[in-house]
Design a protein around this motif. Structure first.
Motif: not given
Length: 268
Positions: A37-40, A80-87, A109-111, A115-117
């Motif tokens: 999960g790459s949010f950055e 891979f998760l398709t999320f990006h940025g705040q969720q 993996v949560i990175d 970025f999730m907040m």
């Protein structure tokens, strides 16, 4: 019962994403089904880093080998998760739950946490939101017997000081809930060998903690121990952290084993 690791990175550019992608890739090669999960950073950039690490070379310079390595990379149990940025944390957890059911995921993996907040409406207190998210990940890991690696940015520290367990942003809940706490140290005031190191600050089940010096290989985007350098062991004495060289310790032990030559004593 699921377990959880907390990674804390140094300043921007310290190599956190590069290191943790190699860490996750190594587990995938061993057959551990991994969900990223790459949010950055976006997934395209992340996949490019991991493909370079997998091939141990920049494939842009050897395009004739790209298809071969890409086919091998595609066979890895990596998703891979398709999320990006705040969720929203509930949306992320539901997607992770679906992935565990569909693809038998055992490592997530949560990175990264920061970025999730911002999307949670539980409280205006960011620390309370962070604690809630950490508790939610811990419950997910336990309920699904899944290891969750959570990346958290540290507080701002002075350049000449190493990060500590207390450097984590927020309350102590993150380090208390985690079974492992790993810190990527980046000494900005140094150059060359010794600039980066990996510190195992907490190891709930095995107990061993310490520091390993790291050297970055630009060609393969991978980390390793410096050539010709011994690993450094972290030793605490009188609440002061010191680094001792194993080779020097061996020499000291050898000297202790040397017995003094016998002397003749006259007895009257």
């Amino acid at each position: 019962m699921g377990i959880r690791s907390v990674w804390r990175k140094g300043p921007t550019g310290s190599g956190k994403t590069t290191f943790i992608s190699e860490y996750a890739l190594d587990l995938c090669i061993q057959g551990v089904n991994t969900l990223w999960g790459s949010f950055e950073i976006n997934n395209v950039r992340l996949a490019k880093i991991m493909l370079t690490q997998f091939a141990m070379q920049h494939l842009e310079e050897q395009l004739e080998k790209f298809d071969e390595w890409a086919d091998k990379f595609e066979e890895l149990p990596l998703y891979f998760l398709t999320f990006h940025g705040q969720q929203n944390i509930k949306t992320v957890i539901d997607t992770m739950q679906h992935a565990v059911y569909m693809y038998d995921i055992s490592h997530v993996v949560i990175d990264n946490l920061q970025f999730m907040m911002g999307q949670e409406q539980l409280s205006v207190d960011k620390l309370a939101v962070q604690d809630y998210i950490i508790g939610t990940f811990r419950k997910f890991a336990t309920d699904n017997s899944c290891h969750v690696t959570l990346v958290i940015h540290p507080r701002k520290e002075e350049d000449d000081k190493d990060l500590q367990t207390a450097s984590i942003f927020g309350t102590a809940k993150a380090s208390q809930e985690a079974d492992n706490v790993l810190i990527l140290q980046d000494r900005k005031l140094l150059t060359g060998p010794g600039k980066r190191s990996l510190q195992v600050a907490k190891n709930r089940f095995d107990g061993d903690v310490g520091i390993i010096a790291l050297e970055f290989n630009k060609d393969s985007l991978t980390f390793g121990s410096p050539k010709g350098k011994t690993k450094l062991k972290k030793v605490k004495e009188d609440n002061v952290v010191q680094l001792k060289n194993p080779e020097e310790e061996k020499e000291k032990k050898k000297k202790k084993r040397v017995l003094p030559e016998p002397t003749n004593t006259a007895v009257n």
